[in-house]
Design a protein around this motif. Structure first.
Motif, PDB file in Angstrom:
ATOM      1  N   ALA A  39       0.824  -1.215   0.000  1.00 57.09           N
ATOM      2  CA  ALA A  39       0.000   0.000   0.000  1.00 57.09           C
ATOM      3  C   ALA A  39       0.858   1.266   0.000  1.00 57.09           C
ATOM      4  CB  ALA A  39      -0.953  -0.007   1.190  1.00 57.09           C
ATOM      5  N   SER A  42       1.989   2.020  -3.494  1.00 58.92           N
ATOM      6  CA  SER A  42       0.882   2.584  -4.262  1.00 58.92           C
ATOM      7  C   SER A  42       0.714   4.076  -3.984  1.00 58.92           C
ATOM      8  CB  SER A  42      -0.413   1.836  -3.924  1.00 58.92           C
ATOM      9  OG  SER A  42      -1.520   2.475  -4.517  1.00 58.92           O
ATOM     10  N   THR A 104      -5.643  -6.211  -5.682  1.00 62.47           N
ATOM     11  CA  THR A 104      -5.763  -5.391  -4.471  1.00 62.47           C
ATOM     12  C   THR A 104      -4.976  -4.090  -4.614  1.00 62.47           C
ATOM     13  OG1 THR A 104      -6.078  -7.352  -3.094  1.00 62.47           O
ATOM     14  CG2 THR A 104      -5.318  -5.350  -1.984  1.00 62.47           C
ATOM     15  N   GLN A 108      -6.175  -0.226  -4.732  1.00 64.80           N
ATOM     16  CA  GLN A 108      -5.555   0.723  -3.803  1.00 64.80           C
ATOM     17  C   GLN A 108      -5.029   1.944  -4.549  1.00 64.80           C
ATOM     18  OE1 GLN A 108      -5.091   0.459  -0.241  1.00 64.80           O
ATOM     19  NE2 GLN A 108      -4.628   2.622  -0.601  1.00 64.80           N
ATOM     20  N   ASP A 112      -5.968   5.760  -4.117  1.00 60.11           N
ATOM     21  CA  ASP A 112      -4.944   6.741  -3.765  1.00 60.11           C
ATOM     22  C   ASP A 112      -4.981   7.940  -4.712  1.00 60.11           C
ATOM     23  OD1 ASP A 112      -4.057   5.202  -1.619  1.00 60.11           O
ATOM     24  OD2 ASP A 112      -2.429   4.275  -2.766  1.00 60.11           O
TER      25      ASP A 112
END
Length: 147
Positions: A39, A42, A104, A108, A112
């Motif tokens: 994450a 990202s 996923t 994400q 974002d």
């Protein structure tokens, strides 16, 4: 994560002939989650892209960001950006994230970018898509973010 961005006057993505995402002025972002991405990767990529000064100011210089010009982003997943062509004639894709992780991280990344106040449209993860665009400039930039 890895991205190929193209400054566009318009772009669209179709699945089975139906438009599922389209934008006017902005960026077409082809994005690939790589093995080891998370994450934080990202968010770093989304922030970097949002701040790139690749749109013209009043003097015609590339001095404005996507946010500055109120542009949109069409975000399309593309695992083939992970292609390794160092051996033979058939690309290998072993450095791409596994499909469940890639899905996923793609979601994400879309979130974002949207959280940065940028209007987003998307493709469909894993689908056979037809992408059309009018590259403005042309301006095309490759970005790798390694965490």
């Amino acid at each position: 994560m890895r991205a190929l961005i193209q400054r566009v006057t318009d772009a669209a993505v179709r699945v089975d002939g139906d438009v599922i995402g389209e934008i006017g002025k902005g960026l077409l972002i082809l994005v690939c989650a790589m093995e080891g991405d998370d994450a934080a990767t990202s968010k770093t990529l989304a922030t970097k892209i949002s701040k790139l000064r690749i749109f013209a100011d009043d003097g015609g210089k590339m001095n404005k960001s996507l946010v500055d010009v109120g542009g949109a982003a069409l975000i399309v997943s593309q695992f083939t950006l992970a292609a390794d062509t160092s051996r033979g004639n058939r690309p290998g894709f072993s450095t791409a994230a596994k499909p469940d992780v890639g899905r996923t991280l793609y979601a994400q990344f879309v979130n974002d970018v949207s959280d940065l106040g940028i209007q987003t449209a998307t493709g469909s993860f894993g689908a056979d898509m037809a992408v059309s665009l009018t590259n403005d400039g042309p301006v095309t930039i490759w970005i790798d973010v390694l965490d």
